[in-house]
Design a protein around this motif. Sequence first.
Motif, PDB file in Angstrom:
ATOM      1  N   ASP A  19       0.801  -0.871  -0.021  1.00 50.98           N
ATOM      2  CA  ASP A  19      -0.218   0.052  -0.062  1.00 50.98           C
ATOM      3  C   ASP A  19       0.842   1.151  -0.098  1.00 50.98           C
ATOM      4  OD1 ASP A  19      -2.475  -1.179  -0.125  1.00 50.98           O
ATOM      5  OD2 ASP A  19      -3.028  -0.914   1.744  1.00 50.98           O
ATOM      6  N   PHE A  20       1.577   0.800   0.866  1.00 47.54           N
ATOM      7  CA  PHE A  20       2.755   2.359   0.210  1.00 47.54           C
ATOM      8  C   PHE A  20       3.278   3.093  -0.775  1.00 47.54           C
ATOM      9  CE2 PHE A  20       7.123   4.553   0.567  1.00 47.54           C
ATOM     10  CZ  PHE A  20       7.181   5.106   1.365  1.00 47.54           C
ATOM     11  N   VAL A  21       4.003   1.871  -1.735  1.00 44.91           N
ATOM     12  CA  VAL A  21       3.877   1.891  -2.608  1.00 44.91           C
ATOM     13  C   VAL A  21       3.336   2.386  -3.984  1.00 44.91           C
ATOM     14  CG1 VAL A  21       4.890   0.774  -4.995  1.00 44.91           C
ATOM     15  CG2 VAL A  21       6.141  -0.353  -3.125  1.00 44.91           C
ATOM     16  N   SER A  22       1.855   2.261  -3.370  1.00 43.26           N
ATOM     17  CA  SER A  22       0.918   2.407  -4.335  1.00 43.26           C
ATOM     18  C   SER A  22       0.352   3.645  -3.957  1.00 43.26           C
ATOM     19  CB  SER A  22      -0.742   1.341  -4.029  1.00 43.26           C
ATOM     20  OG  SER A  22      -0.364   0.296  -4.091  1.00 43.26           O
ATOM     21  N   PHE A  23       0.453   4.156  -2.414  1.00 41.76           N
ATOM     22  CA  PHE A  23       0.070   5.528  -2.375  1.00 41.76           C
ATOM     23  C   PHE A  23       1.561   6.610  -2.747  1.00 41.76           C
ATOM     24  CE2 PHE A  23       0.281   9.008   0.827  1.00 41.76           C
ATOM     25  CZ  PHE A  23      -0.783   9.610   0.920  1.00 41.76           C
ATOM     26  N   LEU A  24       2.723   6.205  -2.699  1.00 44.97           N
ATOM     27  CA  LEU A  24       3.362   6.873  -3.208  1.00 44.97           C
ATOM     28  C   LEU A  24       3.378   7.067  -5.297  1.00 44.97           C
ATOM     29  CD1 LEU A  24       6.053   8.033  -2.534  1.00 44.97           C
ATOM     30  CD2 LEU A  24       7.308   5.676  -3.173  1.00 44.97           C
ATOM     31  N   ALA A  25       2.787   6.061  -5.707  1.00 41.59           N
ATOM     32  CA  ALA A  25       2.264   6.513  -6.811  1.00 41.59           C
ATOM     33  C   ALA A  25       1.457   6.980  -7.450  1.00 41.59           C
ATOM     34  CB  ALA A  25       2.652   5.466  -7.330  1.00 41.59           C
ATOM     35  N   ALA A  26       0.516   7.183  -6.261  1.00 45.08           N
ATOM     36  CA  ALA A  26      -0.435   8.490  -6.462  1.00 45.08           C
ATOM     37  C   ALA A  26       0.141   9.960  -6.134  1.00 45.08           C
ATOM     38  CB  ALA A  26      -1.761   7.658  -6.023  1.00 45.08           C
ATOM     39  N   ALA A  27       1.169   9.799  -5.068  1.00 49.70           N
ATOM     40  CA  ALA A  27       0.922  10.924  -4.626  1.00 49.70           C
ATOM     41  C   ALA A  27       1.975  11.727  -5.662  1.00 49.70           C
ATOM     42  CB  ALA A  27       2.079  10.969  -3.008  1.00 49.70           C
ATOM     43  N   VAL A  28       2.708  11.259  -6.350  1.00 52.82           N
ATOM     44  CA  VAL A  28       3.795  11.777  -7.293  1.00 52.82           C
ATOM     45  C   VAL A  28       2.829  11.687  -8.592  1.00 52.82           C
ATOM     46  CG1 VAL A  28       5.626  10.792  -8.629  1.00 52.82           C
ATOM     47  CG2 VAL A  28       5.874  10.152  -6.650  1.00 52.82           C
ATOM     48  N   LEU A  29       2.401  10.835  -8.774  1.00 60.22           N
ATOM     49  CA  LEU A  29       1.038  11.549  -9.571  1.00 60.22           C
ATOM     50  C   LEU A  29       0.300  12.937  -9.699  1.00 60.22           C
ATOM     51  CD1 LEU A  29       0.429   9.938 -12.426  1.00 60.22           C
ATOM     52  CD2 LEU A  29      -1.426   9.022 -11.580  1.00 60.22           C
ATOM     53  N   PHE A  30       0.031  13.425  -8.297  1.00 62.68           N
ATOM     54  CA  PHE A  30      -0.786  13.801  -7.836  1.00 62.68           C
ATOM     55  C   PHE A  30       0.197  15.112  -8.557  1.00 62.68           C
ATOM     56  CE2 PHE A  30      -2.968  16.899  -4.917  1.00 62.68           C
ATOM     57  CZ  PHE A  30      -4.256  17.653  -5.750  1.00 62.68           C
ATOM     58  N   VAL A  31       1.321  15.616  -7.641  1.00 61.88           N
ATOM     59  CA  VAL A  31       1.700  16.379  -7.520  1.00 61.88           C
ATOM     60  C   VAL A  31       2.657  17.101  -9.410  1.00 61.88           C
ATOM     61  CG1 VAL A  31       4.545  17.215  -6.864  1.00 61.88           C
ATOM     62  CG2 VAL A  31       2.752  15.814  -5.215  1.00 61.88           C
ATOM     63  N   VAL A  32       2.763  15.671  -9.731  1.00 59.16           N
ATOM     64  CA  VAL A  32       3.156  16.127 -11.394  1.00 59.16           C
ATOM     65  C   VAL A  32       2.538  15.774 -12.185  1.00 59.16           C
ATOM     66  CG1 VAL A  32       5.485  14.803 -10.682  1.00 59.16           C
ATOM     67  CG2 VAL A  32       3.918  13.802 -11.761  1.00 59.16           C
ATOM     68  N   THR A  33       1.464  16.212 -12.084  1.00 52.89           N
ATOM     69  CA  THR A  33       0.206  16.167 -13.301  1.00 52.89           C
ATOM     70  C   THR A  33      -0.318  17.336 -12.837  1.00 52.89           C
ATOM     71  OG1 THR A  33      -1.222  15.032 -12.098  1.00 52.89           O
ATOM     72  CG2 THR A  33       0.247  13.735 -13.537  1.00 52.89           C
ATOM     73  N   VAL A  34      -1.555  17.549 -13.957  1.00 53.44           N
ATOM     74  CA  VAL A  34      -2.522  18.998 -13.815  1.00 53.44           C
ATOM     75  C   VAL A  34      -4.216  18.672 -13.666  1.00 53.44           C
ATOM     76  CG1 VAL A  34      -0.702  20.812 -14.211  1.00 53.44           C
ATOM     77  CG2 VAL A  34      -2.128  19.960 -15.392  1.00 53.44           C
ATOM     78  N   GLY A  35      -4.858  18.994 -13.414  1.00 54.02           N
ATOM     79  CA  GLY A  35      -6.560  18.542 -14.224  1.00 54.02           C
ATOM     80  C   GLY A  35      -6.977  17.633 -14.118  1.00 54.02           C
ATOM     81  N   VAL A  57      -6.787  14.334 -14.271  1.00 53.79           N
ATOM     82  CA  VAL A  57      -5.185  13.322 -13.943  1.00 53.79           C
ATOM     83  C   VAL A  57      -5.264  13.508 -12.023  1.00 53.79           C
ATOM     84  CG1 VAL A  57      -3.206  11.658 -13.926  1.00 53.79           C
ATOM     85  CG2 VAL A  57      -4.256  12.717 -15.844  1.00 53.79           C
ATOM     86  N   GLN A  58      -5.097  14.704 -11.231  1.00 52.07           N
ATOM     87  CA  GLN A  58      -4.926  14.445 -10.217  1.00 52.07           C
ATOM     88  C   GLN A  58      -6.613  13.891  -9.775  1.00 52.07           C
ATOM     89  OE1 GLN A  58      -4.562  18.984  -9.672  1.00 52.07           O
ATOM     90  NE2 GLN A  58      -2.330  18.635  -9.228  1.00 52.07           N
ATOM     91  N   GLY A  59      -7.333  13.769  -9.899  1.00 52.71           N
ATOM     92  CA  GLY A  59      -8.840  12.568  -9.888  1.00 52.71           C
ATOM     93  C   GLY A  59      -8.646  11.650  -9.898  1.00 52.71           C
ATOM     94  N   PHE A  60      -7.704  11.016 -10.904  1.00 53.83           N
ATOM     95  CA  PHE A  60      -7.428   9.817 -10.738  1.00 53.83           C
ATOM     96  C   PHE A  60      -6.144   9.341  -9.459  1.00 53.83           C
ATOM     97  CE2 PHE A  60      -4.352   6.451 -11.382  1.00 53.83           C
ATOM     98  CZ  PHE A  60      -5.185   4.972 -12.594  1.00 53.83           C
ATOM     99  N   ALA A  61      -5.652  10.396  -9.282  1.00 51.44           N
ATOM    100  CA  ALA A  61      -4.171  10.092  -8.246  1.00 51.44           C
ATOM    101  C   ALA A  61      -4.936  10.005  -7.380  1.00 51.44           C
ATOM    102  CB  ALA A  61      -3.071  10.963  -8.900  1.00 51.44           C
ATOM    103  N   PHE A  62      -5.475  11.752  -6.858  1.00 54.04           N
ATOM    104  CA  PHE A  62      -6.086  11.473  -5.408  1.00 54.04           C
ATOM    105  C   PHE A  62      -6.798  10.649  -5.411  1.00 54.04           C
ATOM    106  CE2 PHE A  62      -9.733  13.214  -2.499  1.00 54.04           C
ATOM    107  CZ  PHE A  62      -8.443  14.025  -2.004  1.00 54.04           C
ATOM    108  N   THR A  63      -7.433  10.085  -6.648  1.00 59.33           N
ATOM    109  CA  THR A  63      -8.641   8.690  -5.826  1.00 59.33           C
ATOM    110  C   THR A  63      -8.259   7.955  -5.253  1.00 59.33           C
ATOM    111  OG1 THR A  63     -10.405   9.534  -7.044  1.00 59.33           O
ATOM    112  CG2 THR A  63     -11.227   7.495  -6.235  1.00 59.33           C
ATOM    113  N   LEU A  64      -7.309   7.270  -6.314  1.00 59.01           N
ATOM    114  CA  LEU A  64      -6.159   6.265  -5.709  1.00 59.01           C
ATOM    115  C   LEU A  64      -5.762   6.094  -4.447  1.00 59.01           C
ATOM    116  CD1 LEU A  64      -5.120   3.614  -6.754  1.00 59.01           C
ATOM    117  CD2 LEU A  64      -3.350   4.418  -7.720  1.00 59.01           C
ATOM    118  N   GLY A  65      -5.296   7.285  -3.792  1.00 60.18           N
ATOM    119  CA  GLY A  65      -4.447   7.780  -3.030  1.00 60.18           C
ATOM    120  C   GLY A  65      -5.419   7.264  -1.716  1.00 60.18           C
ATOM    121  N   LEU A  66      -6.473   7.853  -1.936  1.00 67.20           N
ATOM    122  CA  LEU A  66      -7.419   7.978  -0.803  1.00 67.20           C
ATOM    123  C   LEU A  66      -7.914   6.869  -0.219  1.00 67.20           C
ATOM    124  CD1 LEU A  66      -9.635   8.934   1.363  1.00 67.20           C
ATOM    125  CD2 LEU A  66     -11.244   9.925  -0.949  1.00 67.20           C
TER     126      LEU A  66
END
Length: 580
Positions: free
Chosen positions: A492-508, A510-519
């Motif tokens: 789960d840490f690896v999945s959350f880290l991937a979601a956090a990086v995706l949230f930071v480096v993307t816009v619009g 795609v951030q919705g995908f990253a946020f939901t995945l992290g949550l």
Amino acid sequence: MAALKKGRNASATSKPWRSLALILIAIVALTGGMFASGHTTPRLGIDLAGGTSITLAAVPEAGQESAINKTNMDTAVSIMERRVNGLGVSEAEVQTQGDRNIIVNIPKGTNSKQAREQVGTTAKLYFRPVIATELAGGGAAPQPSGTGEPSADPSGDKATDGASQEATDGSSASATTQGRAVTDALKADESPAATDEAGPSPSATGAAADPDAKLQEAYAKLDCTKESVRATAGDGAKATDPTVACGQNSQGQWQKYILGPAAVDGTDVDEADALLNTTSGAGWTVTMKFTGEGSKKFADITGQLAQKQSPQNQFAIVLDGEVVSDPYVRQALTGGNAEISGNFTQQSAQDLANMLSYGALPLTFREDSVTTVTAALGGEQLQAGLIAGAIGLALVILYLLFYYRGLSFIAIASLLVSAALTYVIMSLLGPTIGFALNLPAVCGAIVAIGITADSFIVYFERVRDEIREGRSLRPSVERAWPRARRTILVSDFVSFLAAAVLFVVTVGKVQGFAFTLGLTTVLDVVVVFLFTKPLLTLMARRKFFASGHKWSGLDPKALGAKPPLRRTRRPSAPAQTKEA
């Protein structure tokens, strides 16, 4: 000793119930908060609820191709956000795409034509002299310490010569923080007479007179506490005409203004920067450098304002009809450079510098495309996403039933708890932080089904491995948990880290995908620790599971278990015989 042992067993028995009670209380509390807030469904994004998406392309002026850079584009985005928010749109998204495009997403219910006009035009920045000002709700502002002079800005903004901190006669160019007062309006090109605290009457001077009746009436009716009023204040006013406007001071209070004709245009500002002034101790300041023509205009207006009393010794920096700063002056600033100082933070200084810079940006924006998503189309997309999620969930459940049999009901119950928590939290995040469920976010929730099921499988397989080693179910459940816990946390840490990086480096979106995945990843940990593990501990005490029923999914024979582990005794030493 017997009593102590009984107490320990009772404590151990109660632990699973405590965890289950805790997560049940959390679900009930969150659900109650959801109904209390009145937002019982997640807020939908533009692609699901419908709206308008506008793509703007930056077009530089001739010979200014280098003007398309990150700083200028970010400044343009901040200006457009202010414009769209001025229409009362709180759910709009404005973001850069690539190095020269800006995407503006506006939800349904907004006048799309008006929005397109707002975001597609060049910002209008003017320096206007302040004629009158007061708090939007009426009443006098507090007097600051160190001075008896009233002012319209409690932040203490002041304009000084940026080229030198000393005035031409050798006196210091500094000034003190001023307060706020309500004054009667005077013409911008007239010198006001001395005033008392109640403010001058219209006939206080022979030359001064009130603004025309329409402007005075508009000023009296202006309620800057209302967003719809602020968005239209001063509409239609030319740069050469006096106008009314709204602005927000550093204390977060709205105030209204009567402003004179524009004395300096935004294009007269050559550059503006936010700097930390450590020499004079002024803190964060905003420096301005004017063009040749702008320097003359600025020297003229500051020379006139320096001879007047507050608030008419102030000039308002007006961007798109809203006052963003109203510093005062004590002397004519003739050096072509100026510095605005006051109670700035780094962020507020940078924001003001960006706004000043935008008035001189050699950029315009061309409307490349406008896409309208109807509510019907958004509903179809949402329905398709929900169907895809239902199919994915059904396949996972069928696999669990086929492979884990009775054990699968623990996994299904855990999935339902995770789904309930996800739904309630998403519903609460809409009004709380503005989270909008878009199509990529729905995809993130679908992916999370597999991640959550994977955690259950890891634990179940650890338990089955212990049974294969010949142990009974109850010790297997406890022995398997430490190893399964480590694996689940790492995964789960690896999945959350991937979601956090995706949230930071993307816009619009795609951030919705990253946020939901992290949550959902965080919720997976919560559900496994507080629901799945305690529930399996309780079920292990039931005869159906503890006896290894063939439909329980924990049948030792079906799992190929070894014979039960038994403790072997050490062979006794052979008896010694005594010789005769």
